[in-house]
Design an enzyme around this catalytic site. Structure first.
Site, mmCIF file in Angstrom:
data_model
loop_
_atom_site.group_PDB
_atom_site.id
_atom_site.type_symbol
_atom_site.label_atom_id
_atom_site.label_comp_id
_atom_site.label_asym_id
_atom_site.label_seq_id
_atom_site.Cartn_x
_atom_site.Cartn_y
_atom_site.Cartn_z
ATOM 1 N N VAL A 23 0.812 -1.231 -0.080
ATOM 2 C CA VAL A 23 0.114 -0.055 -0.060
ATOM 3 C C VAL A 23 0.955 1.299 0.049
ATOM 4 O O VAL A 23 1.313 1.643 1.218
ATOM 5 C CB VAL A 23 -0.893 -0.038 1.305
ATOM 6 C CG1 VAL A 23 -1.637 1.435 1.139
ATOM 7 C CG2 VAL A 23 -1.795 -1.214 1.264
ATOM 8 N N PRO A 24 1.206 1.738 -1.211
ATOM 9 C CA PRO A 24 2.248 2.827 -1.220
ATOM 10 C C PRO A 24 1.935 4.124 -0.820
ATOM 11 O O PRO A 24 1.968 5.217 -1.267
ATOM 12 C CB PRO A 24 2.561 2.828 -2.748
ATOM 13 C CG PRO A 24 1.110 2.619 -3.556
ATOM 14 C CD PRO A 24 0.566 1.251 -2.441
ATOM 15 N N CYS A 25 1.832 4.110 0.598
ATOM 16 C CA CYS A 25 1.536 5.531 1.345
ATOM 17 C C CYS A 25 2.807 6.482 0.936
ATOM 18 O O CYS A 25 2.489 7.560 1.042
ATOM 19 C CB CYS A 25 1.450 5.303 2.700
ATOM 20 S SG CYS A 25 2.538 4.131 3.499
ATOM 21 N N HIS A 26 3.870 5.997 0.603
ATOM 22 C CA HIS A 26 5.034 6.849 -0.031
ATOM 23 C C HIS A 26 4.689 7.953 -1.066
ATOM 24 O O HIS A 26 5.298 8.825 -1.378
ATOM 25 C CB HIS A 26 6.287 6.303 0.022
ATOM 26 C CG HIS A 26 6.377 5.380 -1.076
ATOM 27 N ND1 HIS A 26 5.724 3.916 -0.873
ATOM 28 C CD2 HIS A 26 6.902 5.303 -2.146
ATOM 29 C CE1 HIS A 26 5.966 3.261 -2.086
ATOM 30 N NE2 HIS A 26 6.652 4.248 -2.932
#
Length: 180
Positions: free
Chosen positions: A137-140
């Site tokens: 889950v690419p929160c970056h």
């Protein structure tokens, strides 16, 4: 949760951890200052967790994360996550974030609008701070208004976020301050 297991693995950003249960991956731990602290962090979240060799589906997820952190535009959408213990709002935020391809970004406001209104931006930010599966889950890839980096709760904070985005070739509107 029963039968929760984990393993550690090396990436371009350091030694990470991944935890899984019967229905999928439940957590990804970004690197802590050392391997011992990474293990402690995983065990803090999941008391009954044991270290084990990853099954094929988890190994495929590890391989994808490693490739992505090596700069290959790998799509991690097919990785099965078990987010059953995560609030529904957060799951909805994560579903949108998972659609952001490597090298691209959205803002908290962009995601909030997709969920019903820009007034949800703060809630989106809070959900990102609680993300149990960073990278998958690419929160970056989720930025503050104006394309600024915003926060990042992983070890190293915004510096880690910017490093991950740089690996993926994403543009971020960031001018370091005296404190960066």
């Amino acid at each position: 949760m029963t039968d929760v297991q984990y393993t550690l693995f090396d990436t371009a950003i350091g030694r990470c951890g991944i935890a899984w249960a019967n229905r999928g991956i439940i957590a990804v731990q970004l690197p802590q200052p050392d391997e011992k602290q990474t293990r402690v962090r995983i065990k803090q979240r999941h008391a009954d967790i044991v270290e084990a060799a990853p099954p094929p589906a988890v190994q495929a997820a590890i391989d994808g994360i490693v490739e992505l952190m090596n700069g290959k535009p790998v799509d991690l959408l097919e990785i099965d996550l078990d987010l059953s213990d995560v609030p529904e709002f957060n799951r909805n935020v994560y579903a949108i974030a998972r659609q952001i391809p490597p090298g691209a970004t959205l803002t908290y406001g962009d995601i909030a609008k997709k969920l019903g209104g820009v007034e949800l931006s703060r809630n989106v930010g809070q959900a990102m701070g609680q993300n149990p599966c960073p990278v998958i889950v690419p929160c970056h890839r989720v930025l503050a208004a104006g394309g600024k980096p915003g926060g990042f709760s992983a070890n190293g904070g915004v510096e880690t976020k910017l490093r991950m985005l740089a690996i993926e070739g994403a543009y971020v509107n960031h001018t370091p301050s005296l404190f960066d």
